[in-house]
Motif scaffolding. Structure first.
Motif, PDB file in Angstrom:
ATOM      1  N   GLU A  89       0.858  -1.175   0.000  1.00  0.00           N
ATOM      2  CA  GLU A  89       0.000   0.000   0.000  1.00  0.00           C
ATOM      3  C   GLU A  89       0.900   1.232   0.000  1.00  0.00           C
ATOM      4  O   GLU A  89       1.827   1.333   0.810  1.00  0.00           O
ATOM      5  CB  GLU A  89      -0.900   0.011   1.234  1.00  0.00           C
ATOM      6  CG  GLU A  89      -1.917   1.141   1.231  1.00  0.00           C
ATOM      7  CD  GLU A  89      -2.907   1.002   2.386  1.00  0.00           C
ATOM      8  OE1 GLU A  89      -4.102   1.239   2.168  1.00  0.00           O
ATOM      9  OE2 GLU A  89      -2.476   0.668   3.499  1.00  0.00           O
ATOM     10  N   ASN A  90       0.653   2.150  -0.944  1.00  0.00           N
ATOM     11  CA  ASN A  90       1.497   3.336  -0.960  1.00  0.00           C
ATOM     12  C   ASN A  90       1.038   4.325   0.097  1.00  0.00           C
ATOM     13  O   ASN A  90      -0.045   4.196   0.686  1.00  0.00           O
ATOM     14  CB  ASN A  90       1.506   3.969  -2.357  1.00  0.00           C
ATOM     15  CG  ASN A  90       0.128   4.446  -2.791  1.00  0.00           C
ATOM     16  OD1 ASN A  90      -0.563   5.121  -2.028  1.00  0.00           O
ATOM     17  ND2 ASN A  90      -0.253   4.123  -4.021  1.00  0.00           N
ATOM     18  N   ASP A  91       1.855   5.323   0.344  1.00  0.00           N
ATOM     19  CA  ASP A  91       1.588   6.271   1.424  1.00  0.00           C
ATOM     20  C   ASP A  91       0.296   7.051   1.201  1.00  0.00           C
ATOM     21  O   ASP A  91      -0.450   7.323   2.145  1.00  0.00           O
ATOM     22  CB  ASP A  91       2.761   7.240   1.562  1.00  0.00           C
ATOM     23  CG  ASP A  91       4.006   6.555   2.097  1.00  0.00           C
ATOM     24  OD1 ASP A  91       3.871   5.455   2.670  1.00  0.00           O
ATOM     25  OD2 ASP A  91       5.107   7.126   1.944  1.00  0.00           O
ATOM     26  N   ASP A  92       0.022   7.394  -0.060  1.00  0.00           N
ATOM     27  CA  ASP A  92      -1.189   8.158  -0.348  1.00  0.00           C
ATOM     28  C   ASP A  92      -2.445   7.337  -0.040  1.00  0.00           C
ATOM     29  O   ASP A  92      -3.413   7.845   0.540  1.00  0.00           O
ATOM     30  CB  ASP A  92      -1.211   8.598  -1.814  1.00  0.00           C
ATOM     31  CG  ASP A  92      -0.174   9.675  -2.101  1.00  0.00           C
ATOM     32  OD1 ASP A  92       0.276  10.326  -1.132  1.00  0.00           O
ATOM     33  OD2 ASP A  92       0.182   9.864  -3.275  1.00  0.00           O
ATOM     34  N   ASP A  93      -2.443   6.062  -0.431  1.00  0.00           N
ATOM     35  CA  ASP A  93      -3.593   5.203  -0.150  1.00  0.00           C
ATOM     36  C   ASP A  93      -3.787   5.023   1.351  1.00  0.00           C
ATOM     37  O   ASP A  93      -4.916   5.050   1.852  1.00  0.00           O
ATOM     38  CB  ASP A  93      -3.404   3.827  -0.802  1.00  0.00           C
ATOM     39  CG  ASP A  93      -3.566   3.877  -2.316  1.00  0.00           C
ATOM     40  OD1 ASP A  93      -4.137   4.876  -2.802  1.00  0.00           O
ATOM     41  OD2 ASP A  93      -3.113   2.936  -2.993  1.00  0.00           O
ATOM     42  N   ALA A  94      -2.691   4.819   2.070  1.00  0.00           N
ATOM     43  CA  ALA A  94      -2.773   4.632   3.519  1.00  0.00           C
ATOM     44  C   ALA A  94      -3.323   5.880   4.193  1.00  0.00           C
ATOM     45  O   ALA A  94      -4.154   5.801   5.103  1.00  0.00           O
ATOM     46  CB  ALA A  94      -1.400   4.279   4.081  1.00  0.00           C
ATOM     47  N   SER A  95      -2.879   7.041   3.748  1.00  0.00           N
ATOM     48  CA  SER A  95      -3.347   8.297   4.319  1.00  0.00           C
ATOM     49  C   SER A  95      -4.838   8.495   4.062  1.00  0.00           C
ATOM     50  O   SER A  95      -5.585   8.899   4.952  1.00  0.00           O
ATOM     51  CB  SER A  95      -2.556   9.470   3.738  1.00  0.00           C
ATOM     52  OG  SER A  95      -3.061  10.706   4.219  1.00  0.00           O
ATOM     53  N   LEU A  96      -5.277   8.167   2.841  1.00  0.00           N
ATOM     54  CA  LEU A  96      -6.687   8.315   2.510  1.00  0.00           C
ATOM     55  C   LEU A  96      -7.545   7.377   3.349  1.00  0.00           C
ATOM     56  O   LEU A  96      -8.613   7.768   3.838  1.00  0.00           O
ATOM     57  CB  LEU A  96      -6.906   8.033   1.022  1.00  0.00           C
ATOM     58  CG  LEU A  96      -8.357   8.139   0.527  1.00  0.00           C
ATOM     59  CD1 LEU A  96      -8.907   9.547   0.761  1.00  0.00           C
ATOM     60  CD2 LEU A  96      -8.448   7.758  -0.948  1.00  0.00           C
ATOM     61  N   ARG A  97      -7.088   6.158   3.565  1.00  0.00           N
ATOM     62  CA  ARG A  97      -7.836   5.204   4.387  1.00  0.00           C
ATOM     63  C   ARG A  97      -7.963   5.712   5.821  1.00  0.00           C
ATOM     64  O   ARG A  97      -9.030   5.613   6.434  1.00  0.00           O
ATOM     65  CB  ARG A  97      -7.144   3.829   4.380  1.00  0.00           C
ATOM     66  CG  ARG A  97      -7.231   3.092   3.068  1.00  0.00           C
ATOM     67  CD  ARG A  97      -6.513   1.750   3.190  1.00  0.00           C
ATOM     68  NE  ARG A  97      -6.343   1.105   1.898  1.00  0.00           N
ATOM     69  CZ  ARG A  97      -7.261   0.340   1.320  1.00  0.00           C
ATOM     70  NH1 ARG A  97      -8.419   0.144   1.918  1.00  0.00           N
ATOM     71  NH2 ARG A  97      -7.026  -0.212   0.143  1.00  0.00           N
ATOM     72  N   ARG A  98      -6.870   6.221   6.356  1.00  0.00           N
ATOM     73  CA  ARG A  98      -6.901   6.743   7.735  1.00  0.00           C
ATOM     74  C   ARG A  98      -7.883   7.894   7.859  1.00  0.00           C
ATOM     75  O   ARG A  98      -8.654   7.984   8.824  1.00  0.00           O
ATOM     76  CB  ARG A  98      -5.495   7.183   8.160  1.00  0.00           C
ATOM     77  CG  ARG A  98      -4.557   6.054   8.505  1.00  0.00           C
ATOM     78  CD  ARG A  98      -3.329   6.567   9.242  1.00  0.00           C
ATOM     79  NE  ARG A  98      -2.562   7.515   8.449  1.00  0.00           N
ATOM     80  CZ  ARG A  98      -1.574   7.175   7.626  1.00  0.00           C
ATOM     81  NH1 ARG A  98      -1.246   5.889   7.474  1.00  0.00           N
ATOM     82  NH2 ARG A  98      -0.910   8.092   6.939  1.00  0.00           N
ATOM     83  N   GLN A  99      -7.853   8.808   6.886  1.00  0.00           N
ATOM     84  CA  GLN A  99      -8.751   9.954   6.937  1.00  0.00           C
ATOM     85  C   GLN A  99     -10.211   9.530   6.754  1.00  0.00           C
ATOM     86  O   GLN A  99     -11.104  10.076   7.403  1.00  0.00           O
ATOM     87  CB  GLN A  99      -8.358  10.968   5.858  1.00  0.00           C
ATOM     88  CG  GLN A  99      -7.036  11.671   6.147  1.00  0.00           C
ATOM     89  CD  GLN A  99      -6.582  12.512   4.966  1.00  0.00           C
ATOM     90  OE1 GLN A  99      -6.310  12.003   3.884  1.00  0.00           O
ATOM     91  NE2 GLN A  99      -6.544  13.820   5.164  1.00  0.00           N
ATOM     92  N   LEU A 100     -10.440   8.565   5.895  1.00  0.00           N
ATOM     93  CA  LEU A 100     -11.801   8.083   5.678  1.00  0.00           C
ATOM     94  C   LEU A 100     -12.320   7.363   6.924  1.00  0.00           C
ATOM     95  O   LEU A 100     -13.484   7.538   7.317  1.00  0.00           O
ATOM     96  CB  LEU A 100     -11.826   7.144   4.473  1.00  0.00           C
ATOM     97  CG  LEU A 100     -13.203   6.675   3.991  1.00  0.00           C
ATOM     98  CD1 LEU A 100     -14.085   7.866   3.652  1.00  0.00           C
ATOM     99  CD2 LEU A 100     -13.051   5.758   2.772  1.00  0.00           C
ATOM    100  N   LEU A 101     -11.465   6.577   7.559  1.00  0.00           N
ATOM    101  CA  LEU A 101     -11.848   5.912   8.807  1.00  0.00           C
ATOM    102  C   LEU A 101     -12.169   6.946   9.882  1.00  0.00           C
ATOM    103  O   LEU A 101     -13.148   6.815  10.630  1.00  0.00           O
ATOM    104  CB  LEU A 101     -10.723   4.978   9.272  1.00  0.00           C
ATOM    105  CG  LEU A 101     -10.968   4.229  10.583  1.00  0.00           C
ATOM    106  CD1 LEU A 101     -12.187   3.334  10.483  1.00  0.00           C
ATOM    107  CD2 LEU A 101      -9.732   3.411  10.969  1.00  0.00           C
ATOM    108  N   GLN A 102     -11.361   7.982   9.953  1.00  0.00           N
ATOM    109  CA  GLN A 102     -11.605   9.056  10.915  1.00  0.00           C
ATOM    110  C   GLN A 102     -12.941   9.740  10.633  1.00  0.00           C
ATOM    111  O   GLN A 102     -13.707  10.060  11.547  1.00  0.00           O
ATOM    112  CB  GLN A 102     -10.473  10.069  10.843  1.00  0.00           C
ATOM    113  CG  GLN A 102     -10.651  11.300  11.722  1.00  0.00           C
ATOM    114  CD  GLN A 102      -9.440  12.212  11.673  1.00  0.00           C
ATOM    115  OE1 GLN A 102      -8.348  11.806  12.048  1.00  0.00           O
ATOM    116  NE2 GLN A 102      -9.628  13.433  11.202  1.00  0.00           N
ATOM    117  N   LEU A 103     -13.245   9.955   9.363  1.00  0.00           N
ATOM    118  CA  LEU A 103     -14.480  10.639   8.987  1.00  0.00           C
ATOM    119  C   LEU A 103     -15.708   9.828   9.382  1.00  0.00           C
ATOM    120  O   LEU A 103     -16.713  10.390   9.832  1.00  0.00           O
ATOM    121  CB  LEU A 103     -14.483  10.885   7.477  1.00  0.00           C
ATOM    122  CG  LEU A 103     -15.692  11.636   6.919  1.00  0.00           C
ATOM    123  CD1 LEU A 103     -15.708  13.081   7.402  1.00  0.00           C
ATOM    124  CD2 LEU A 103     -15.703  11.586   5.397  1.00  0.00           C
TER     125      LEU A 103
END
Length: 612
Positions: A534-548
């Motif tokens: 998983e690249n850094d951008d995908d991981a960051s998006l998942r974290r933000q979506l989970l937070q949302l």
């Protein structure tokens, strides 16, 4: 209204207007310059009429509190005349009115409140406080403000309506004499001080909003909305708020202080089932009388304290539950108690719990119909179509909870159910469409002590099949607090503004992820590709979506959350001080009561291996 982002459509939940918190941005919409009290009452009537079909509560059942305070004088000629005028207008529309002195208003709940004021100080009066306190969650407050030579500063006069508790304020109309504003009390608060590792104050990035829309659909975000504003709105979307009429339908304790339990209308039961199926959880405010839940919290803490001492003083294998790093032996899972993490345990049984359980079981056998009288001991109870709840016996058998569970476990298509001829087997009644049995567990409690951390995110049960996004629920939990939220606890920091809880508490609670009972949503939030890359951008998006999509609902005594056990969730850290005086060992401990509920045919090793 702020322009919705192009990616978002209208909300699909039919009853979301009842809990429409939108965002906390303050807005003004001016119309109808010839405002009158009659037109204000007309707006109230129209609002309640729009909810009748969705909630099953008629206009004649709605309760409106009316108070008037002009320049600090409640009993002056002008204030009295205005209150009488408004009261008569409300009554003419068929609604019930509470318009007595402050003692009357402070002792009765209301679906809506009307406050007529002359200046800014009147908004801080006792009359204003009483209506704000007694307005039910999701209720509307109508402020009729007298226009004077020195206009009220709209930027400061509404400071007594903080965003954590109230939605946005609308100026709906003005005239040369009065301006009318409306503001909605939030249907559900959130514990904003919990999970400090999440950044909920930042504005939602467009990329995250688009991903959320693609994953869940119809989230209806607006530009410049923060994560916390979105969370407050999402929490209201999954909340059912009973009306005053529903909250006073059945008296369970006859005394000078009448005690009622909430009985939901058929429409609101249907609403609750729909939210559970669509989003994986439903929150129901004020469903249970604290007089039934607090005693359970008390006996749980009694048995937990006893268990702590018993294990600590064990002759051959002493275990210190409260100091896990200092003990010689690690705690095990016991017949009565299972360890979750350090300082968090699942307490299933104990001497005090057994006594209360037996008492309530005997009451239930006397009061209920359709329950198996041979049901003995502490085994789960089989609930059939004929089993009707008994509100007086125990919250475990609450009629509305049983009705929601029957509907949840038995989805039915009216055009198909008559083809289910297999229901003639095993002495069945054939394809009559009646609810099939489910298994109702005994009351237990997860006790989180001060110092317990955030749990790892998890689901309590797997999906049974993986070829479809979300098959019907086979296992769910019912949670309700075994404690009260008060503003006089030194060991627990609960935030209050003008006597109203903001939702913030150091005791924590349970976080749940919206829509995550669906395989597609959980996969989007947590999975990696087949090679674990998983690249850094995908991981960051998942974290933000989970937070949302993470909700931290603030529950008080009597509130209930029911969630599909496939829904991602975790216990929130308890950062309370605990016992600092040496006088109350249970200070700051959080007993969250639960019921495990499954389809009658489902076997869960975690639960079924334990004989209560």
């Amino acid at each position: 209204m702020e322009a919705a982002w192009g990616a978002f459509g209208s909300d699909s939940d039919s009853d979301d207007d009842d809990n429409d918190d939108s965002s906390s941005t303050r807005k003004n919409e001016q119309s109808n310059p010839n405002i009158s009290f009659e037109s204000a009452v007309s707006a109230i009537t129209t609002y309640f009429a729009s909810l009748t079909k969705a909630t099953g509560v008629g206009i004649g059942e709605r309760v409106v509190a009316v108070k008037s305070m002009i320049n600090g004088d409640e009993y002056g000629e002008e204030a009295v005349a205005l209150k009488v005028m408004m009261t008569e207008s409300v009554i003419r529309r068929g609604m019930k009115v509470v318009a007595g002195d402050d003692d009357d208003v402070s002792s009765m709940l209301c679906d809506a409140g009307v406050l007529i004021v002359g200046d800014e100080s009147d908004l801080q009066s006792r009359s204003s406080l009483n209506i704000r306190h007694r307005l039910i969650p999701g209720g509307i407050m109508w402020l009729i403000i007298k226009r004077q030579q020195n206009e009220i500063d709209n930027n400061s006069c509404f400071d007594c309506f903080p965003d954590s508790i109230w939605g946005e304020i609308y100026c709906v109309s003005t005239s040369s004499s009065y301006s009318v504003h409306k503001i909605q009390k939030r249907a559900c608060l959130v514990n904003a001080i919990s999970c400090s590792w999440m950044d909920k104050k930042s504005i939602i990035e467009r990329e995250v909003a688009l991903a959320a829309e693609k994953t869940c659909g119809n989230l209806n975000a607006v530009e410049n909305e923060t994560y916390i504003q979105f969370e407050l709105r999402l929490a209201s979307r999954v909340t059912v708020v009973p009306s005053v009429a529903e909250r006073t339908r059945e008296e369970i304790i006859s005394s000078a202080d009448e005690v009622y339990t909430t009985i939901l209308t058929d429409a609101n039961i249907k609403n609750a089932i729909g939210k559970l199926r669509d989003h994986g959880l439903v929150i129901i405010k004020g469903l249970l009388p604290p007089e039934q839940t607090i005693p359970w919290g008390n006996v749980v803490l009694e048995d937990f304290t006893s268990a702590v001492e018993t294990l600590k003083n064990h002759q051959t294998r002493p275990v210190d539950l409260l100091n896990p790093d200092k003990g010689q032996f690690e705690p095990l899972s016991y017949r009565e108690m299972a360890m979750r993490e350090d300082l968090r345990v699942d307490l299933r049984s104990g001497p005090s719990m057994e006594r209360l359980r037996l008492k309530e079981k005997n009451l239930a056998l006397e009061a209920m119909t359709g329950i198996n009288v041979t049901d003995v001991g502490n085994q789960p109870t089989i609930i059939t179509a004929e089993t009707m709840g008994a509100a007086r016996s125990s919250w475990r058998y609450h009629p509305s909870i049983l009705a929601i569970l029957k509907g949840l476990f038995n989805p039915r298509d009216d055009s198909l159910y008559k083809g289910n001829f297999g229901r003639w087997n095993f002495g069945g009644n054939g394809p009559d469409g009646s609810p099939q049995p489910f298994r109702l567990g005994q009351i237990g409690s997860v006790v989180s002590c001060p110092g317990s951390g955030d749990q790892a995110i998890h689901a309590d049960t797997p999906h049974l099949f993986e070829h479809t996004d979300c098959h019907p629920c086979h296992y769910c939990n019912v949670f309700t607090p075994g404690y009260r939220i008060t503003n006089d606890q030194t060991e627990v920091q609960n935030e209050f503004v003008d006597g109203l809880w903001t939702g913030n508490s150091t005791m924590g609670g349970t976080a749940l992820v919206y829509d995550s009972h669906r395989l597609s949503v959980s996969a989007m939030l947590l999975s990696e590709d087949d090679k674990g890359n998983e690249n850094d951008d995908d991981a960051s998006l998942r974290r933000q979506l989970l937070q949302l999509l993470t909700l931290r609902p603030a529950l008080d005594a009597g509130d209930v959350v029911i969630f599909d056990n496939r829904t991602l969730h975790y216990g929130i850290a308890n950062i309370s001080k605990g016992d600092t005086t040496g006088k109350d060992p249970n200070a700051g401990r959080r007993p969250m009561l639960y019921l495990n509920v499954t389809q009658s045919w489902f076997h869960d090793p975690k639960v079924s291996s334990f004989v209560y």
